[in-house]
Design a protein around this motif. Sequence first.
Motif, PDB file in Angstrom:
ATOM      1  N   GLU A 137      25.831 -16.569  16.283  1.00 21.39           N
ATOM      2  CA  GLU A 137      25.614 -16.336  14.853  1.00 21.39           C
ATOM      3  C   GLU A 137      24.251 -15.718  14.560  1.00 21.39           C
ATOM      4  N   SER A 138      23.553 -15.255  15.555  1.00 28.42           N
ATOM      5  CA  SER A 138      22.221 -14.701  15.329  1.00 28.42           C
ATOM      6  C   SER A 138      22.314 -13.272  14.806  1.00 28.42           C
ATOM      7  N   ASN A 139      21.178 -12.796  14.315  1.00 26.33           N
ATOM      8  CA  ASN A 139      21.135 -11.418  13.798  1.00 26.33           C
ATOM      9  C   ASN A 139      21.300 -10.389  14.919  1.00 26.33           C
ATOM     10  N   ALA A 140      20.890 -10.790  16.137  1.00 25.51           N
ATOM     11  CA  ALA A 140      21.033  -9.859  17.263  1.00 25.51           C
ATOM     12  C   ALA A 140      22.500  -9.585  17.560  1.00 25.51           C
ATOM     13  N   ARG A 141      23.339 -10.629  17.513  1.00 14.04           N
ATOM     14  CA  ARG A 141      24.763 -10.427  17.741  1.00 14.04           C
ATOM     15  C   ARG A 141      25.384  -9.587  16.629  1.00 14.04           C
ATOM     16  N   LYS A 142      24.933  -9.790  15.384  1.00 16.79           N
ATOM     17  CA  LYS A 142      25.434  -8.970  14.291  1.00 16.79           C
ATOM     18  C   LYS A 142      25.016  -7.509  14.468  1.00 16.79           C
ATOM     19  N   ALA A 143      23.787  -7.314  14.935  1.00 17.04           N
ATOM     20  CA  ALA A 143      23.338  -5.945  15.192  1.00 17.04           C
ATOM     21  C   ALA A 143      24.148  -5.301  16.309  1.00 17.04           C
ATOM     22  N   ARG A 144      24.551  -6.107  17.284  1.00 13.90           N
ATOM     23  CA  ARG A 144      25.378  -5.570  18.366  1.00 13.90           C
ATOM     24  C   ARG A 144      26.746  -5.135  17.847  1.00 13.90           C
ATOM     25  N   LYS A 145      27.319  -5.922  16.929  1.00 14.52           N
ATOM     26  CA  LYS A 145      28.599  -5.538  16.349  1.00 14.52           C
ATOM     27  C   LYS A 145      28.482  -4.244  15.550  1.00 14.52           C
ATOM     28  N   VAL A 146      27.392  -4.138  14.786  1.00 14.80           N
ATOM     29  CA  VAL A 146      27.170  -2.898  14.026  1.00 14.80           C
ATOM     30  C   VAL A 146      26.997  -1.717  14.971  1.00 14.80           C
ATOM     31  N   LEU A 147      26.269  -1.956  16.077  1.00 13.83           N
ATOM     32  CA  LEU A 147      26.056  -0.886  17.052  1.00 13.83           C
ATOM     33  C   LEU A 147      27.359  -0.460  17.719  1.00 13.83           C
ATOM     34  N   SER A 148      28.216  -1.429  18.031  1.00 14.20           N
ATOM     35  CA  SER A 148      29.508  -1.079  18.638  1.00 14.20           C
ATOM     36  C   SER A 148      30.376  -0.281  17.664  1.00 14.20           C
ATOM     37  N   ILE A 149      30.311  -0.610  16.370  1.00 13.37           N
ATOM     38  CA  ILE A 149      31.070   0.158  15.378  1.00 13.37           C
ATOM     39  C   ILE A 149      30.540   1.589  15.285  1.00 13.37           C
ATOM     40  N   LEU A 150      29.201   1.727  15.297  1.00 19.91           N
ATOM     41  CA  LEU A 150      28.615   3.070  15.246  1.00 19.91           C
ATOM     42  C   LEU A 150      28.983   3.891  16.470  1.00 19.91           C
ATOM     43  N   MET A 151      29.012   3.245  17.636  1.00 14.36           N
ATOM     44  CA  MET A 151      29.405   3.961  18.849  1.00 14.36           C
ATOM     45  C   MET A 151      30.859   4.399  18.792  1.00 14.36           C
ATOM     46  N   GLY A 152      31.704   3.536  18.216  1.00  8.85           N
ATOM     47  CA  GLY A 152      33.105   3.915  18.055  1.00  8.85           C
ATOM     48  C   GLY A 152      33.279   5.096  17.125  1.00  8.85           C
ATOM     49  N   LEU A 153      32.548   5.080  16.016  1.00  9.28           N
ATOM     50  CA  LEU A 153      32.610   6.218  15.094  1.00  9.28           C
ATOM     51  C   LEU A 153      32.061   7.492  15.729  1.00  9.28           C
ATOM     52  N   THR A 154      31.030   7.328  16.564  1.00 11.47           N
ATOM     53  CA  THR A 154      30.475   8.494  17.253  1.00 11.47           C
ATOM     54  C   THR A 154      31.487   9.100  18.216  1.00 11.47           C
ATOM     55  N   LYS A 155      32.241   8.250  18.917  1.00  9.88           N
ATOM     56  CA  LYS A 155      33.266   8.761  19.835  1.00  9.88           C
ATOM     57  C   LYS A 155      34.366   9.501  19.082  1.00  9.88           C
ATOM     58  N   VAL A 156      34.738   8.974  17.910  1.00  8.24           N
ATOM     59  CA  VAL A 156      35.759   9.653  17.109  1.00  8.24           C
ATOM     60  C   VAL A 156      35.240  11.008  16.629  1.00  8.24           C
ATOM     61  N   ALA A 157      33.977  11.024  16.179  1.00  5.72           N
ATOM     62  CA  ALA A 157      33.392  12.291  15.728  1.00  5.72           C
ATOM     63  C   ALA A 157      33.271  13.285  16.886  1.00  5.72           C
ATOM     64  N   SER A 158      32.958  12.795  18.083  1.00  5.53           N
ATOM     65  CA  SER A 158      32.868  13.686  19.246  1.00  5.53           C
ATOM     66  C   SER A 158      34.231  14.259  19.598  1.00  5.53           C
ATOM     67  N   LEU A 159      35.282  13.454  19.442  1.00  6.52           N
ATOM     68  CA  LEU A 159      36.623  13.958  19.707  1.00  6.52           C
ATOM     69  C   LEU A 159      37.016  15.051  18.716  1.00  6.52           C
ATOM     70  N   VAL A 160      36.721  14.829  17.430  1.00  2.28           N
ATOM     71  CA  VAL A 160      37.026  15.844  16.425  1.00  2.28           C
ATOM     72  C   VAL A 160      36.222  17.111  16.682  1.00  2.28           C
ATOM     73  N   ASN A 161      34.960  16.928  17.066  1.00  2.00           N
ATOM     74  CA  ASN A 161      34.119  18.098  17.364  1.00  2.00           C
ATOM     75  C   ASN A 161      34.659  18.874  18.561  1.00  2.00           C
ATOM     76  N   PHE A 162      35.155  18.174  19.580  1.00  2.00           N
ATOM     77  CA  PHE A 162      35.694  18.871  20.750  1.00  2.00           C
ATOM     78  C   PHE A 162      36.969  19.637  20.410  1.00  2.00           C
TER      79      PHE A 162
END
Length: 328
Positions: A137-162
């Motif tokens: 329940e720490s802020n670090a774990r929440k930041a990790r979840k946010v980071l994983s979501i951003l990485m997922g969105l980045t992969k989707v954007a990279s696929l569209v760009n390709f």
Amino acid sequence: MAGAGGDKPFAKAGPSPLSRVLRISQLDAFELDGALEQLVWSQFTQCFQHFKPGLLTPVEPELKALLQLLLWRFTVYSNSATVGQSLLNIRYKNALIVGQKYRPMSRPQKFWFALLTVGEKWLRERSHSLFLNHPAESNARKARKVLSILMGLTKVASLVNFLLFLQRGTYPTLTERLLGVQPVFSKPQGPRDINFQFLNRELLWHGFAEFLIFLLPLINMWKLKASVTALFSPLKELRGTEGSEETQCTECAVCGEWPTMPHSAGCKHVFCYYCLKSHTIADICFTCPKCGAETGTIEPVRLHVGVETVPQTLSWDTAEELETKLNT
């Protein structure tokens, strides 16, 4: 050229230094860059092969990022081109400045290029250990979840760009599109003439390769190997020594080693269980490679191995010690 998307980079009036690069050339440059990074890392790790195992594991992402920054310093920062692009006569231009004249990458573009390439790889490899020792329940774990979501969105954007790159032939990566840098030929490219002899040879070998890819799965390699072995086995039996009957029980008919979990299949020869089972599964009509007999019921075999007693002469002192021990 505008509608060709990079497939026809040469104009009739003559090639231009700012001709758009073919899609395959841009992708080849990325493959060369990846191969170079792996080569540099393997050479670097060989320097520590005589040290304690796992010495570089705790700082491996940082060392990889440092080596990548070193390559960036002497490639993109100096020449506005990666190593793969330099080998293919390609370099980056600043597409934000409109004009036919070549404009190299600006210094902010070079720094952002390093941050979005090297920094992104380091963050992806180090993100797991950064948030590992924190409560759920720490802020670090929440930041990790946010980071994983951003990485997922980045992969989707990279696929569209390709997909856009495959259609238009520009900006193969999301980083290049965001920074506004575009690969162009550093020198004018001459036309590539392909004669009919070369073209016919390539078509012939391509058709032959497709024929082999279609034909080879239809050939039962297990059956072919067993037939060849059975063909030459009579020659081996004629050249065999007097202990041929003994070797039939102490040698697998398939691999020639001491039989592991020995089994028989209806003939006098012995097989390893795994050799016999794998061959019968691959070929229903499997025959013994030694005598050519068809396989029947698979049954285990008990091997009786005799131990020869070698007479030894005992000295008087040894005999007296044995007699003393027996009497006691």
